[in-house]
Design a protein around this motif. Sequence first.
Motif, PDB file in Angstrom:
ATOM      1  N   LEU A   3     -45.975   3.959  26.157  1.00  0.00           N
ATOM      2  CA  LEU A   3     -46.074   3.282  27.457  1.00  0.00           C
ATOM      3  C   LEU A   3     -45.789   4.254  28.596  1.00  0.00           C
ATOM      4  O   LEU A   3     -46.451   4.212  29.647  1.00  0.00           O
ATOM      5  CB  LEU A   3     -45.108   2.098  27.517  1.00  0.00           C
ATOM      6  N   ALA A   4     -44.804   5.127  28.401  1.00  0.00           N
ATOM      7  CA  ALA A   4     -44.500   6.127  29.436  1.00  0.00           C
ATOM      8  C   ALA A   4     -45.665   7.091  29.613  1.00  0.00           C
ATOM      9  O   ALA A   4     -46.016   7.466  30.744  1.00  0.00           O
ATOM     10  CB  ALA A   4     -43.228   6.884  29.064  1.00  0.00           C
ATOM     11  N   ASP A   5     -46.285   7.505  28.508  1.00  0.00           N
ATOM     12  CA  ASP A   5     -47.448   8.394  28.594  1.00  0.00           C
ATOM     13  C   ASP A   5     -48.590   7.728  29.357  1.00  0.00           C
ATOM     14  O   ASP A   5     -49.230   8.350  30.209  1.00  0.00           O
ATOM     15  CB  ASP A   5     -47.918   8.785  27.183  1.00  0.00           C
ATOM     16  N   ILE A   6     -48.846   6.455  29.047  1.00  0.00           N
ATOM     17  CA  ILE A   6     -49.945   5.728  29.706  1.00  0.00           C
ATOM     18  C   ILE A   6     -49.624   5.491  31.181  1.00  0.00           C
ATOM     19  O   ILE A   6     -50.508   5.570  32.041  1.00  0.00           O
ATOM     20  CB  ILE A   6     -50.228   4.397  28.979  1.00  0.00           C
ATOM     21  N   ALA A   7     -48.343   5.216  31.489  1.00  0.00           N
ATOM     22  CA  ALA A   7     -47.943   4.986  32.882  1.00  0.00           C
ATOM     23  C   ALA A   7     -48.177   6.232  33.735  1.00  0.00           C
ATOM     24  O   ALA A   7     -48.560   6.135  34.905  1.00  0.00           O
ATOM     25  CB  ALA A   7     -46.483   4.566  32.940  1.00  0.00           C
ATOM     26  N   ILE A   8     -47.938   7.396  33.155  1.00  0.00           N
ATOM     27  CA  ILE A   8     -48.111   8.648  33.884  1.00  0.00           C
ATOM     28  C   ILE A   8     -49.558   9.143  33.823  1.00  0.00           C
ATOM     29  O   ILE A   8     -50.130   9.608  34.809  1.00  0.00           O
ATOM     30  CB  ILE A   8     -47.170   9.736  33.312  1.00  0.00           C
ATOM     31  N   ARG A   9     -50.155   9.026  32.619  1.00  0.00           N
ATOM     32  CA  ARG A   9     -51.508   9.580  32.434  1.00  0.00           C
ATOM     33  C   ARG A   9     -52.368   8.624  31.622  1.00  0.00           C
ATOM     34  O   ARG A   9     -52.566   8.815  30.419  1.00  0.00           O
ATOM     35  CB  ARG A   9     -51.410  10.942  31.740  1.00  0.00           C
ATOM     36  N   PRO A  10     -52.886   7.568  32.252  1.00  0.00           N
ATOM     37  CA  PRO A  10     -53.765   6.644  31.526  1.00  0.00           C
ATOM     38  C   PRO A  10     -55.064   7.354  31.144  1.00  0.00           C
ATOM     39  O   PRO A  10     -55.576   8.187  31.895  1.00  0.00           O
ATOM     40  CB  PRO A  10     -54.010   5.527  32.539  1.00  0.00           C
TER      41      PRO A  10
END
Length: 317
Positions: free
Chosen positions: A31-38
């Motif tokens: 989720l953190a990865d997607i929040a920063i770099r979808p």
Amino acid sequence: MDFRESIRVNNRKTKLVVLSYIAIMLLVGLLADIAIRPLSNAGLLYDMKLYLSLAAIPYFTLGVLACTLIGIFIINKFGHKMMLSGSQYRELDPTGTLSDTERQVANMVEEMAISANLGYLPRTFIMESEQMNAFAAGWNKDNALVAVTSGLLSKLTRSEVQAVIAHEVGHILHGDSKLTLYVGILANVILTLTNIFAHVFLFSRSRNSNANKAKMLLMVLNFVLPLITQVLYLYLSRSREYMADAASVQLTGDNQAMISALQKISGDHQVHDSASKLNDEIYTEKYRAAAYIFNKGDSVFSTHPSIENRLKKLRGE
């Protein structure tokens, strides 16, 4: 009752709890990865699959894993030492001069270690306290230990003390101390990083719907994960107590001794006020209390099953 089957059932429960923690850890990192770099606008699950297939490097997920591994390394080195910190205890040296009672305790630890095929002898300690209790820590020849209180030795028969020691050796045999420490590290890493991510993303918005959904989920998880991880951890602790009781019966071949020991220990705690603690002023006492052979239960927020449920299991009811 088939105590081997009881151990197998609780091992399956343990694996489910550990897998749940790993799944939560991966979810938070992704989720953190997607929040920063979808990676797309095709939905959270699609982006998660892309990161898991390494279509892009999931830096935050790898960071969560790195923090977990560092925590596990530290616990491996120093975690077991917390169990004796601040306590009034003495170690029993099997090669030294011991009283008859001390020699008997040292011999019982050795007998149970041999019966369990540990391949090494845990260190043995006696803690000075009128309260009846015992605990184990460690998982190998360098850190395994068994400790019993002087009150327990003075109030139980030899067979009852042996059953208690077998219970504690069972904890070492099953790697309970190692497992609960590792799960504790997983929980702390998950909660700390979720809290950080939630605060970082609190007022940020993105043009990408996946990023916004990921941020929203992280903020929700920041509120619900403390309860979920605590319930899972305590459920694991209760399962391991049932396993150690079953191990005691296997190692001694006598369920009545364990039943009698638990009844006496429970009664002793009621007499001495269940609110009192060994070395109450010591911070590490709260940490150590979760490993005691007896602690009040049984609810989703208890470290131990109730004495009634433990006795029912031992009687095969």
